[in-house]
Scaffold this active site. Structure first.
Site, mmCIF file in Angstrom:
data_model
loop_
_atom_site.group_PDB
_atom_site.id
_atom_site.type_symbol
_atom_site.label_atom_id
_atom_site.label_comp_id
_atom_site.label_asym_id
_atom_site.label_seq_id
_atom_site.Cartn_x
_atom_site.Cartn_y
_atom_site.Cartn_z
ATOM 1 N N GLY A 1 0.825 -1.202 0.000
ATOM 2 C CA GLY A 1 0.000 0.000 0.000
ATOM 3 C C GLY A 1 0.861 1.254 0.000
ATOM 4 N N ASN B 1 -7.372 4.585 9.288
ATOM 5 C CA ASN B 1 -6.863 3.390 9.952
ATOM 6 C C ASN B 1 -6.832 3.505 11.478
ATOM 7 O OD1 ASN B 1 -4.876 5.298 8.791
ATOM 8 N ND2 ASN B 1 -3.425 4.184 10.057
ATOM 9 N N GLN C 1 -7.800 0.633 4.011
ATOM 10 C CA GLN C 1 -8.649 0.132 5.097
ATOM 11 C C GLN C 1 -10.059 -0.209 4.608
ATOM 12 O OE1 GLN C 1 -8.003 -0.615 8.311
ATOM 13 N NE2 GLN C 1 -5.850 -0.050 8.144
ATOM 14 N N SER D 1 -4.024 -2.769 -0.280
ATOM 15 C CA SER D 1 -2.923 -3.604 0.199
ATOM 16 C C SER D 1 -3.481 -4.931 0.695
ATOM 17 C CB SER D 1 -2.204 -2.878 1.332
ATOM 18 O OG SER D 1 -1.249 -3.730 1.916
ATOM 19 N N HIS E 1 -2.541 -7.357 2.717
ATOM 20 C CA HIS E 1 -2.500 -7.868 4.104
ATOM 21 C C HIS E 1 -3.535 -7.225 5.024
ATOM 22 C CE1 HIS E 1 -0.110 -4.764 6.479
ATOM 23 N NE2 HIS E 1 0.111 -4.332 5.246
ATOM 24 N N THR F 1 10.209 -8.061 -11.281
ATOM 25 C CA THR F 1 9.525 -9.340 -11.471
ATOM 26 C C THR F 1 8.373 -9.445 -10.488
ATOM 27 O OG1 THR F 1 11.568 -10.329 -12.231
ATOM 28 C CG2 THR F 1 9.844 -11.845 -11.488
ATOM 29 N N CYS G 1 2.596 2.694 13.637
ATOM 30 C CA CYS G 1 3.736 3.449 13.139
ATOM 31 C C CYS G 1 4.243 4.425 14.175
ATOM 32 C CB CYS G 1 3.363 4.216 11.872
ATOM 33 S SG CYS G 1 2.248 3.314 10.826
#
Ligand SMILES: *Cc1c(COP(=O)(O)O)cnc(C)c1O
Length: 387
Positions: free
Chosen positions: A72, A153, A181, A201, A203, A239, A326
């Protein structure tokens, strides 16, 4: 030992069985490079294109407008920096975003500011909401991009994305939304919501870590951030992470399939936890006035240190968060809580509980009990610890 409770789903989520199964063949037998022409390369290539179609369908976008990235954070950086670079050539050097964005947006905007761009950070009220009118007022003739997150978030507030998108479309300014989110929890329709670029994202919706998407409407693709091979139709070199891309598509498809029932179940548990936790004296709901994500609860407690509270909860086998992951470990309280008008002292005593699809009623009960006890013990000085 009591069973561990994971209540930090806004930080990351557990990989679903379905996603894992979709990934396994590409970690084992189909290990070819998707750019190679022989059979195992073609298998990998096919997996990527299948995933692109599934993800496009979840976003109501053409498959050709879906680009795979490493996370993300990369998608957000690409949208901001790539668009800024592209439109600076036309003299557009102004960006509009908000004070409550994820650091992936805020720090990217900061870095653009150092490169000579002007950044307007829209403030939010106590409800944590941005109005489309505020966005309209902030747009100037030299505005290159507006970026407003779909859902926050930390406090979970949902922004009026479709209206903001309409304002941008009318003004002829590109609109990006960080929907990390929101994906798998709230409906996304890039056409109906007037979205030019959108980040997700894997996860955060029970997919694997380290893989994401940037949707870019045709003609709105930002300049490249990475120089290298011609992957992703020449727009994103490197890749492809085949297994994770396959896992992300499976996870998003699965999440979207259960969106409504999952949201209702999570909201019911969240509301129950909220009602009971707010009975603790000196407990306040943060950002609660507005529409919120169903699984997020952010509360502050008077005379409590958020980090100490997390530690107590950890001892009880409950994983939650204070402010945001964070900012944990730093002394400054969350920028989101401060922007939403939470007093400094209360921002320090904040707790975020974020539920996901695997949480149960029984766990909700234990979360209420655990938080109540931990707050009482901390206030009574019953716990002593050094570091
Ligand atoms: C988690 C998160 C990100 C970053 O995504 P990563 O894949 O972890 O880099 C960006 N924005 C929001 C709102 C998030 O919650």
């Amino acid at each position: 030992m009591k069973e561990f409770i994971y209540a930090d789903n806004a930080a990351t989520t557990r990989l679903s069985e379905y996603a894992l199964e979709a990934m396994t063949p590409y970690l084992k037998e189909h290990y070819g490079n998707p750019s190679s022409l022989y059979a195992i390369g073609r298998e990998a290539h096919r997996a990527i294109e299948d995933a692109r179609k599934k993800i496009a369908s979840a976003l109501h976008a053409p498959a050709g407008d879906v680009y795979f990235t490493s996370c993300g954070t990369e998608s957000d950086n690409w949208a901001l920096k790539g668009t800024a670079r592209r439109l600076a050539k036309e003299g557009k050097k102004h960006i509009v975003t908000t004070a409550i964005e994820h650091h992936a947006i805020l720090h990217a905007a900061e870095s653009l500011r150092e490169d000579g761009f002007e950044v307007t950070l829209l403030p939010v009220g106590a409800g944590g909401r941005i109005s489309a009118e505020a966005v309209r007022d902030a747009i100037r003739p030299d505005t290159a991009l507006v970026s407003v997150m779909y859902a926050n978030n930390e406090i979970g507030t949902i922004q009026p994305i479709a209206e903001i998108g309409a304002v941008c479309r009318e003004a002829g300014v590109l609109f990006h939304t960080d929907a990390v989110q929101a994906a798998g929890i709230l409906p996304i329709d890039v056409k109906e919501q007037n979205i030019d670029m959108l980040s997700i994202s894997a996860h955060k919706f029970n997919g694997p870590k380290g893989t994401g998407v940037l949707y870019c409407r045709k003609g709105a693709c930002p300049d490249n951030l990475l120089d290298g091979g011609a992957q992703e139709r020449g727009h994103r070199s490197g890749t492809e992470n085949v297994a994770c891309i396959a896992g992300m598509a499976a996870a998003l498809e699965e999440s979207c399939g259960m969106m409504k029932e999952k949201a209702e179940r999570m909201a019911a548990m969240r509301d129950e936890i909220q009602a009971r936790i707010l009975r603790i004296p000196g407990a306040y709901l943060n950002g609660g006035g507005a529409d919120r994500l169903p699984g997020i609860l952010n509360v502050s407690f008077e005379k409590i240190d958020g980090e100490a509270l997390l530690f107590e909860l950890d001892l009880k086998g409950i994983a939650a968060s204070s402010g945001s992951a964070c900012t944990s470990g730093s002394v400054d309280p969350s920028h989101v809580l401060l922007a939403a008008g939470v007093p400094y002292q209360l921002a320090h005593g904040s707790l975020r509980i974020s539920l996901g699809r695997y949480n149960t009623e029984e766990e909700a009960e234990r979360i209420v009990k655990g938080v109540t006890e931990a707050v009482e013990d901390l206030r009574a000085g019953r716990v002593k610890r050094n570091g």
